[in-house]
Design an enzyme around this catalytic site. Structure first.
Site, PDB file in Angstrom:
ATOM      1  N   GLU A  85       9.453  20.064 -42.867  1.00  9.35           N
ATOM      2  CA  GLU A  85       8.564  18.880 -42.855  1.00  9.35           C
ATOM      3  C   GLU A  85       8.708  18.079 -41.563  1.00  9.35           C
ATOM      4  O   GLU A  85       9.814  17.615 -41.236  1.00  9.35           O
ATOM      5  CB  GLU A  85       8.888  17.991 -44.065  1.00  9.35           C
ATOM      6  CG  GLU A  85       7.949  16.810 -44.197  1.00  9.35           C
ATOM      7  CD  GLU A  85       8.200  15.989 -45.468  1.00  9.35           C
ATOM      8  OE1 GLU A  85       8.721  16.535 -46.461  1.00  9.35           O
ATOM      9  OE2 GLU A  85       7.881  14.789 -45.443  1.00  9.35           O
ATOM     10  N   LYS A 280      12.830  11.474 -53.501  1.00 12.23           N
ATOM     11  CA  LYS A 280      12.364  12.655 -52.760  1.00 12.23           C
ATOM     12  C   LYS A 280      12.652  12.465 -51.270  1.00 12.23           C
ATOM     13  O   LYS A 280      13.087  13.388 -50.580  1.00 12.23           O
ATOM     14  CB  LYS A 280      10.871  12.875 -53.013  1.00 12.23           C
ATOM     15  CG  LYS A 280      10.317  14.161 -52.427  1.00 12.23           C
ATOM     16  CD  LYS A 280       9.887  14.049 -50.996  1.00 12.23           C
ATOM     17  CE  LYS A 280       9.322  15.357 -50.472  1.00 12.23           C
ATOM     18  NZ  LYS A 280       9.057  15.342 -49.038  1.00 12.23           N
ATOM     19  N   ASP A 296      23.906  25.467 -51.966  1.00 14.31           N
ATOM     20  CA  ASP A 296      22.846  25.741 -52.939  1.00 14.31           C
ATOM     21  C   ASP A 296      22.065  24.448 -53.209  1.00 14.31           C
ATOM     22  O   ASP A 296      22.517  23.585 -53.973  1.00 14.31           O
ATOM     23  CB  ASP A 296      23.521  26.273 -54.210  1.00 14.31           C
ATOM     24  CG  ASP A 296      22.543  26.577 -55.324  1.00 14.31           C
ATOM     25  OD1 ASP A 296      21.374  26.153 -55.231  1.00 14.31           O
ATOM     26  OD2 ASP A 296      22.961  27.220 -56.302  1.00 14.31           O
ATOM     27  N   HIS A 393       4.582   9.205 -39.317  1.00 12.16           N
ATOM     28  CA  HIS A 393       4.479  10.561 -39.856  1.00 12.16           C
ATOM     29  C   HIS A 393       3.377  11.348 -39.165  1.00 12.16           C
ATOM     30  O   HIS A 393       3.574  12.489 -38.759  1.00 12.16           O
ATOM     31  CB  HIS A 393       4.232  10.502 -41.367  1.00 12.16           C
ATOM     32  CG  HIS A 393       4.108  11.847 -41.988  1.00 12.16           C
ATOM     33  ND1 HIS A 393       5.204  12.661 -42.165  1.00 12.16           N
ATOM     34  CD2 HIS A 393       3.041  12.540 -42.433  1.00 12.16           C
ATOM     35  CE1 HIS A 393       4.803  13.799 -42.696  1.00 12.16           C
ATOM     36  NE2 HIS A 393       3.496  13.747 -42.873  1.00 12.16           N
TER      37      HIS A 393
HETATM   38  C1  MEV Z   1       7.920  11.975 -47.621  1.00 12.79           C
HETATM   39  O1  MEV Z   1       8.421  13.281 -47.486  1.00 12.79           O
HETATM   40  C2  MEV Z   1       8.987  11.041 -48.142  1.00 12.79           C
HETATM   41  C3  MEV Z   1       8.535   9.613 -48.451  1.00 12.79           C
HETATM   42  O2  MEV Z   1       7.438   9.631 -49.349  1.00 12.79           O
HETATM   43  C4  MEV Z   1       9.717   8.911 -49.063  1.00 12.79           C
HETATM   44  C5  MEV Z   1       9.423   7.544 -49.628  1.00 12.79           C
HETATM   45  O3  MEV Z   1       8.284   7.259 -50.006  1.00 12.79           O
HETATM   46  O4  MEV Z   1      10.398   6.751 -49.700  1.00 12.79           O
HETATM   47  C6  MEV Z   1       8.083   8.913 -47.192  1.00 12.79           C
END
Ligand code: MEV
Length: 439
Positions: A85, A280, A296, A393
């Site tokens: 990513e 995430k 793992d 991003h």
């Molecule tokens: C994207 O891979 C991760 C985010 O969505 C984490 C978050 O919202 O804190 C930017």
């Protein structure tokens, strides 16, 4: 419809490739060529990769990046990250640099205990089972000595075996709940071998135990397996600084930024939809280091999410407070990791990643991985509460869009230059690309 394939695993690699390409792809020749293109030219190295798993056709590359400038307990680390990513490595590096100037990350190991269970069914009275268990507990340990001897020499081994009555949840269901210390090994094979030995001994001893009736002797072992939920294999990583040091570029003050950060974390503690995305982002950092160091990541993911839901509500893994003018931001996360055994000894890039990390012990790696998660979360949430996530991003993602469009190096240069001053959106990149093509 395709017919089931008999004896696939017995075919040679090239026959497997041909069979799959001929039956499942529109252009078998192109598919075969592509799979072969990803083979390593060094045959020995390719064979090593072939033998990691079964039915290997080719290799599947992930970029290996590096996030430098992580100050952890006063030591500087450059952290290898394997991830597909865009913007994750940049975000980690940015957070590392931010905290480098503010004292860096502090970490503490809160526990290193691993867990495994023998799940079994027993039909008699619980008191009899308790008496039996207390009697044979030393035998369980004794009969596993051939498995535990080496681990004990390294300072680990079986720390406890406990009989747990689970009959409230399921009739006749009990467990041997076992805890282990596995030092620098993740320990899955060690734990599973010990558990299977405990199960065998337990069943045999029950058969020979005079205190049981004929029926009670027939203990049914359902399964013996480690648990990836390791709440006592826990590490804490933390950053803190006076609020006035939190100045960031943009329209809001350090105080407003600190308050927004705390509010965002609070939302992730009470609202599972946000908590899952929040965590995430943490796993972006954690998984990338876990993969680069040959651990793992599925085990880590499962355990971490169980921890996030331990209070019955899925919550943020990170915490933030403002007290007496100090902003504090921390994570507590269970991480059962290893730096010996498994892939760590086999995969050349894993060996290199561990070397870059100064050959850490498992405890040191737990600390580094927790820091990577915390840094990632700091970067994501600080963008979210200020500029929004897309600005940074999309800048990082620009190259992927240009590659999808098939831009050449010159076109990439011109378009990247244009977006230094302009907000990146997918449609604007396409428009720029098309206008360049048409001129
Ligand atoms: C994207 O891979 C991760 C985010 O969505 C984490 C978050 O919202 O804190 C930017």
């Amino acid at each position: 419809m395709m017919k089931p394939i008999e004896g696939f695993s017995k075919l040679t690699k090239i026959d497997k490739i041909k069979l799959i390409a001929n039956n499942y792809t529109a252009d078998p020749e192109a598919a075969i060529k592509l799979l072969e293109q990803y083979w390593h030219e060094d045959e020995k190295l390719q064979k090593l990769h072939d033998e990691f798993i079964e039915n290997t056709l080719s290799n599947f590359f992930l970029p290996l990046g590096i996030a430098p400038n992580f100050l952890i307990n006063d030591n500087l680390y450059a952290i290898p990250m394997a991830i597909e990513e865009s913007s994750v490595v940049a975000a980690a590096s940015k957070a590392a640099k931010f905290w480098l100037k503010r004292g860096g990350f502090k970490t503490t190991i809160l526990g290193t205990e691993k867990i495994g269970q023998v799940h079994f069914m027993y039909t008699g009275p619980v008191e009899k089972l308790n008496t039996f268990f207390e009697k044979i507990k030393p035998t369980l340990l004794e009969e596993a000595k051939h498995l535990t001897r080496n681990m004990e020499k390294r300072g680990g081994g079986v720390s406890n075996i406990e009989l747990r009555d689970k009959t409230q949840d399921l009739a006749n269901y009990y467990q041997l709940h076992c805890t282990f210390e596995t030092k620098d090994a993740m320990g899955a094979n060690f734990i599973n071998s010990c558990l299977e030995q405990f199960a065998t001994t337990f069943k045999e001893e029950a058969q020979n135990y005079d205190g049981f009736t004929h029926e009670e002797k027939e203990i049914e072992i359902v399964m013996s397996i480690l648990s990836n939920y390791v709440p006592n294999c826990l590490v804490r990583a933390e950053v803190s600084c006076p609020i006035e040091q939190l100045e960031i570029k943009g329209a809001i003050t350090a105080q407003q930024f600190a308050e927004k950060m705390v509010r965002a974390i609070t939302i992730a503690k009470i609202e599972p939809h946000r908590a899952v995305t929040h965590n995430k982002g943490i796993m972006n950092g954690i998984d990338a280091v876990v993969i680069a160091t040959g651990n793992d990541f599925r085990a880590i993911e499962a355990g971490v999410h169980a921890h996030a839901a331990k209070d019955g509500l899925y919550k943020s893994l990170t915490h933030a407070t403002i007290e007496n003018g100090i902003f504090k931001f921390w994570i507590e996360v269970p991480l059962a990791l290893g730096t010996v055994g498994g892939l760590t000894r086999l995969h050349p890039l894993v060996k290199l990643a561990l070397e870059i990390l100064q050959k850490p012990s498992a405890e040191e790696l737990m600390q580094i991985v927790a820091v990577a998660g915390l840094a990632q979360n700091f970067a994501a949430v600080s963008s979210l509460v200020t500029t929004g996530i897309q600005e940074g991003h999309m800048k990082m993602h620009l190259m992927n869009i240009l590659n999808q469009l098939g831009a050449n190096e010159n076109e990439k240069k011109i378009i990247v230059n244009h977006f230094k001053e302009n907000k990146v959106t997918h449609s604007d990149v396409v428009a720029q690309f098309e206008s360049l093509k048409n001129n």
